[in-house]
Design a protein around this motif. Structure first.
Motif, PDB file in Angstrom:
ATOM      1  N   GLN A  23      12.662  -1.047   8.270  1.00 19.24           N
ATOM      2  CA  GLN A  23      12.263  -2.532   8.131  1.00 19.24           C
ATOM      3  C   GLN A  23      13.270  -3.341   7.262  1.00 19.24           C
ATOM      4  O   GLN A  23      13.934  -2.583   6.556  1.00 19.24           O
ATOM      5  CB  GLN A  23      10.802  -2.613   7.555  1.00 19.24           C
ATOM      6  CG  GLN A  23       9.857  -2.143   8.186  1.00 19.24           C
ATOM      7  CD  GLN A  23       9.347  -2.945   9.590  1.00 19.24           C
ATOM      8  OE1 GLN A  23       9.601  -4.207   9.405  1.00 19.24           O
ATOM      9  NE2 GLN A  23       9.214  -2.487  10.361  1.00 19.24           N
ATOM     10  N   LYS A  27      12.242  -7.659   3.170  1.00 19.42           N
ATOM     11  CA  LYS A  27      10.760  -7.625   3.328  1.00 19.42           C
ATOM     12  C   LYS A  27      10.172  -6.857   2.061  1.00 19.42           C
ATOM     13  O   LYS A  27       9.332  -7.105   1.400  1.00 19.42           O
ATOM     14  CB  LYS A  27      10.245  -7.019   4.440  1.00 19.42           C
ATOM     15  CG  LYS A  27      10.335  -8.068   5.776  1.00 19.42           C
ATOM     16  CD  LYS A  27       9.688  -7.300   6.981  1.00 19.42           C
ATOM     17  CE  LYS A  27       9.873  -8.382   8.052  1.00 19.42           C
ATOM     18  NZ  LYS A  27       9.043  -7.878   9.076  1.00 19.42           N
ATOM     19  N   TYR A  28      10.775  -5.764   1.675  1.00 18.00           N
ATOM     20  CA  TYR A  28      10.367  -4.735   0.581  1.00 18.00           C
ATOM     21  C   TYR A  28      10.927  -5.309  -0.640  1.00 18.00           C
ATOM     22  O   TYR A  28      10.085  -5.315  -1.719  1.00 18.00           O
ATOM     23  CB  TYR A  28      10.862  -3.276   0.874  1.00 18.00           C
ATOM     24  CG  TYR A  28      10.199  -2.553   1.942  1.00 18.00           C
ATOM     25  CD1 TYR A  28       9.121  -2.142   1.792  1.00 18.00           C
ATOM     26  CD2 TYR A  28      10.557  -2.836   3.436  1.00 18.00           C
ATOM     27  CE1 TYR A  28       8.373  -1.327   2.851  1.00 18.00           C
ATOM     28  CE2 TYR A  28       9.844  -2.122   4.294  1.00 18.00           C
ATOM     29  CZ  TYR A  28       8.742  -1.493   4.258  1.00 18.00           C
ATOM     30  OH  TYR A  28       7.890  -0.884   5.107  1.00 18.00           O
ATOM     31  N   THR A  31       8.772  -8.197  -1.750  1.00 20.27           N
ATOM     32  CA  THR A  31       7.046  -7.829  -2.301  1.00 20.27           C
ATOM     33  C   THR A  31       7.796  -7.128  -3.811  1.00 20.27           C
ATOM     34  O   THR A  31       7.091  -7.334  -4.809  1.00 20.27           O
ATOM     35  CB  THR A  31       6.727  -6.657  -1.711  1.00 20.27           C
ATOM     36  OG1 THR A  31       6.722  -7.186  -0.304  1.00 20.27           O
ATOM     37  CG2 THR A  31       5.574  -6.040  -2.135  1.00 20.27           C
ATOM     38  N   ALA A 138      12.798   0.352  -4.881  1.00 22.43           N
ATOM     39  CA  ALA A 138      12.328  -0.221  -3.725  1.00 22.43           C
ATOM     40  C   ALA A 138      13.312  -0.511  -2.660  1.00 22.43           C
ATOM     41  O   ALA A 138      13.197  -0.448  -1.626  1.00 22.43           O
ATOM     42  CB  ALA A 138      11.583  -1.350  -3.922  1.00 22.43           C
ATOM     43  N   ARG A 142      15.145   1.941   0.895  1.00 23.65           N
ATOM     44  CA  ARG A 142      15.219   1.015   2.319  1.00 23.65           C
ATOM     45  C   ARG A 142      16.766   0.925   2.929  1.00 23.65           C
ATOM     46  O   ARG A 142      17.035   0.598   3.970  1.00 23.65           O
ATOM     47  CB  ARG A 142      14.847  -0.448   2.420  1.00 23.65           C
ATOM     48  CG  ARG A 142      13.320  -0.702   1.865  1.00 23.65           C
ATOM     49  CD  ARG A 142      12.215   0.218   2.179  1.00 23.65           C
ATOM     50  NE  ARG A 142      12.412   0.187   3.706  1.00 23.65           N
ATOM     51  CZ  ARG A 142      11.591   1.244   4.616  1.00 23.65           C
ATOM     52  NH1 ARG A 142      11.165   2.099   4.058  1.00 23.65           N
ATOM     53  NH2 ARG A 142      11.985   1.123   5.887  1.00 23.65           N
TER      54      ARG A 142
END
Length: 147
Positions: A23, A27-28, A31, A138, A142
Motif C-alpha cells: 500500500q 496511507k500508513y 495514520t 510505521a 512500508r
C-alpha cells in the motif's frame, strides 16, 4: 495385514507466487502521524498536570494545541520524505531510517537551546522520541529494502 496403496502424483510447475502489492506509504504514514499527534498531546497534558511548565526563558509557554499541530505537521513531513525515498533511492528503508534518526536528534536542539528548564527540556525530548517511535517504524515497514 496391511495394504499400502501408492497414488501416483504428478508434479507440475507451480505458478509464480503473486507479489504482494504494498500500500502507498502515505496511507500508513497519515495514520501514524495522527496517532503520534494524539499520543504526544495526551502525554504533554499529563506532564503539564504533573507540573512541567513548557515555558522558555522569556516565560512564553507552549500551548497544548501546539503539541498536536507540530507533531502532525512534522510527522507529515516525514511521510513526504519517505514517499520520495520510496521512489528515488536504491535502499529506501535504510536511507529513511537513518534520515529519520538524524532529524529526530536535530529536533532536540531547540529543546536544549531555547531556555527551557531541565524538566521541560527532558519532557520535550521524550515527546519527540515518542512521536518518532510511532511514525518511523510505521513508515519504514512500508518501504522496500531495495528498489
Amino acid at each position: 495385514m496391511s495394504t499400502t496403496i501408492q497414488v501416483p502424483t504428478r508434479t507440475t510447475p507451480s505458478a509464480p507466487a503473486p507479489t504482494v502489492q504494498r500500500q502507498p506509504v502515505w496511507k500508513y504514514g497519515v495514520t501514524a502521524a495522527v496517532v503520534a499527534s494524539v499520543t504526544t498531546t495526551v502525554l504533554a497534558a499529563v506532564a503539564s498536570a504533573a507540573g512541567v511548565s513548557f515555558a522558555d526563558s522569556t516565560g512564553a509557554s507552549i500551548p497544548l494545541a501546539a503539541f498536536a499541530q507540530l507533531t502532525l505537521v512534522f510527522s507529515l513531513v516525514g511521510v513526504g520524505i519517505a514517499a520520495v525515498m520510496a521512489r528515488k533511492v536504491s535502499r529506501p528503508r535504510t536511507t529513511f531510517v537513518r534520515t529519520a534518526v538524524a532529524l529526530t536528534a536535530l529536533s532536540f536542539v531547540p529543546d536544549l537551546t531555547f531556555g527551557f528548564d531541565a524538566d521541560s527540556a527532558a519532557t520535550l525530548i521524550t515527546l519527540h522520541t515518542v512521536a518518532a517511535a510511532i511514525v518511523v517504524p510505521a513508515l519504514a515497514g512500508r518501504l522496500a529494502r531495495t528498489r
